[in-house]
Write a protein that holds these residues in place. Structure first.
Motif, PDB file in Angstrom:
ATOM      1  N   UNK A  43      43.286  30.886  47.361  1.00 59.69           N
ATOM      2  CA  UNK A  43      43.373  32.259  46.891  1.00 59.69           C
ATOM      3  C   UNK A  43      42.109  32.769  46.237  1.00 59.69           C
ATOM      4  N   UNK A  44      41.074  31.926  46.167  1.00 57.80           N
ATOM      5  CA  UNK A  44      39.863  32.328  45.442  1.00 57.80           C
ATOM      6  C   UNK A  44      39.122  33.462  46.146  1.00 57.80           C
ATOM      7  N   UNK A  45      39.016  33.400  47.474  1.00 58.95           N
ATOM      8  CA  UNK A  45      38.299  34.458  48.192  1.00 58.95           C
ATOM      9  C   UNK A  45      39.096  35.755  48.205  1.00 58.95           C
ATOM     10  N   UNK A  46      40.412  35.672  48.326  1.00 57.11           N
ATOM     11  CA  UNK A  46      41.234  36.886  48.256  1.00 57.11           C
ATOM     12  C   UNK A  46      41.076  37.550  46.899  1.00 57.11           C
ATOM     13  N   UNK A  47      41.049  36.753  45.850  1.00 57.69           N
ATOM     14  CA  UNK A  47      40.818  37.292  44.511  1.00 57.69           C
ATOM     15  C   UNK A  47      39.481  38.018  44.443  1.00 57.69           C
ATOM     16  N   UNK A  48      38.444  37.407  44.997  1.00 57.18           N
ATOM     17  CA  UNK A  48      37.122  38.023  44.989  1.00 57.18           C
ATOM     18  C   UNK A  48      37.111  39.330  45.761  1.00 57.18           C
ATOM     19  N   UNK A  49      37.764  39.353  46.901  1.00 58.03           N
ATOM     20  CA  UNK A  49      37.773  40.561  47.732  1.00 58.03           C
ATOM     21  C   UNK A  49      38.521  41.706  47.037  1.00 58.03           C
ATOM     22  N   UNK A  50      39.537  41.376  46.272  1.00 54.00           N
ATOM     23  CA  UNK A  50      40.241  42.407  45.491  1.00 54.00           C
ATOM     24  C   UNK A  50      39.316  42.969  44.422  1.00 54.00           C
ATOM     25  N   UNK A  51      38.584  42.096  43.744  1.00 56.36           N
ATOM     26  CA  UNK A  51      37.676  42.531  42.689  1.00 56.36           C
ATOM     27  C   UNK A  51      36.585  43.442  43.246  1.00 56.36           C
ATOM     28  N   UNK A  52      36.048  43.076  44.401  1.00 56.73           N
ATOM     29  CA  UNK A  52      34.992  43.880  45.012  1.00 56.73           C
ATOM     30  C   UNK A  52      35.538  45.201  45.540  1.00 56.73           C
ATOM     31  N   UNK A  53      36.803  45.194  45.963  1.00 58.41           N
ATOM     32  CA  UNK A  53      37.412  46.397  46.522  1.00 58.41           C
ATOM     33  C   UNK A  53      37.598  46.348  48.015  1.00 58.41           C
TER      34      UNK A  53
END
Length: 266
Positions: A43-53
């Motif tokens: 889930x780390x990359x999904x979390x990052x993609x949410x943060x970036x938008x």
């Protein structure tokens, strides 16, 4: 005490029946460096993609300097402002750079979009110097550069918009070890010179140990352990964190024992 530049609260993201991110919360202080560690599917990359938008959370909140990033942008100006606040550097710089566009053109295009009234040639020179390339690389195409040089261009492009947060998604994973060290040293130097906050998304505990102040460990979409990097890596409390550390090959390493420990965690 520096203020928090990034605050993430209660993020959830599902795809059908799969819970990719579940109740993820953390903070990143101004000028800080936080690692998010986990294997593929954690889930780390999904979390990052949410943060970036690049993706939207089902539930939860992302604040940058106290400003909400989870709602829809209203108009071009707000979209550009959000893009400037958080930038992302990906694993493969060759795929994120136009092979037909020179290094200088890449940086000028970014600057024209976000800062139309600035002295672009001067700023391009500053950015190239900041990432250790110099003006000799300005006319080069991506195919004429090494992997490490391309990643420096990607970092320069991200820094061009003066972000508050730089998200690095496995940004050195595709590079040779010696080149990894050069890029990590470059990032450390940039952090000393600016107040930018780093969010490292990685499976490499060596990278985490080298360049982060704090770390969170994710498994199956949830945070299972968090704390100062040195403390977590020296005395991990969660079995999954211990498994990640034990999975790093070294003398006497037994892959069968690691596989058995992994099965026991399921």
């Amino acid at each position: 005490m520096p203020d928090n530049v990034l605050e993430v609260t209660g993020l959830h993201r599902t795809y059908g029946t799969v819970r990719a991110v579940e109740d993820v919360s953390f903070t990143l202080r101004e000028g800080g460096s936080l690692g998010i560690v986990g294997e593929s599917g954690s889930g780390k990359t999904t979390t990052a993609r949410i943060i970036v938008g690049l993706e939207r959370a089902d539930v939860g909140e992302v604040l940058v300097h106290g400003r909400d990033r989870t709602g829809r942008s209203r108009g071009r100006a707000q979209r550009l402002a959000r893009a400037r606040a958080v930038q992302m550097v990906f694993q493969d710089p060759y795929l994120s750079l136009d092979p037909r566009t020179s290094v200088e053109a890449v940086l000028r295009e970014t600057l024209r979009l976000h800062f139309p009234g600035t002295d672009h040639p001067r700023r391009v020179r500053e950015l190239l110097d900041q990432v250790g390339l110099g003006t000799r690389a300005a006319d080069a195409l991506p195919r004429q550069l090494s992997g490490g040089q391309r990643q420096r261009v990607a970092i320069a492009r991200a820094l061009a918009v003066e972000p508050s947060v730089l998200v690095l998604d496995e940004a050195v994973a595709a590079l040779d070890v010696s080149v990894q060290a050069q890029i990590l040293n470059l990032l450390a130097d940039i952090r000393e010179q600016t107040a930018i906050g780093y969010l490292f998304i990685t499976h490499d505990l060596g990278v985490v140990r080298c360049v982060t102040d704090d770390v969170i460990v994710m498994r199956a979409g949830r945070i299972v352990e968090a704390g100062p990097t040195a403390a977590v890596l020296a005395a991990p409390e969660h079995p999954y964190t211990r498994l990640l550390l034990e999975s790093v090959p070294r003398p006497g390493w037994d892959p069968d024992r690691i596989a058995a420990a992994r099965r026991a965690l399921r």
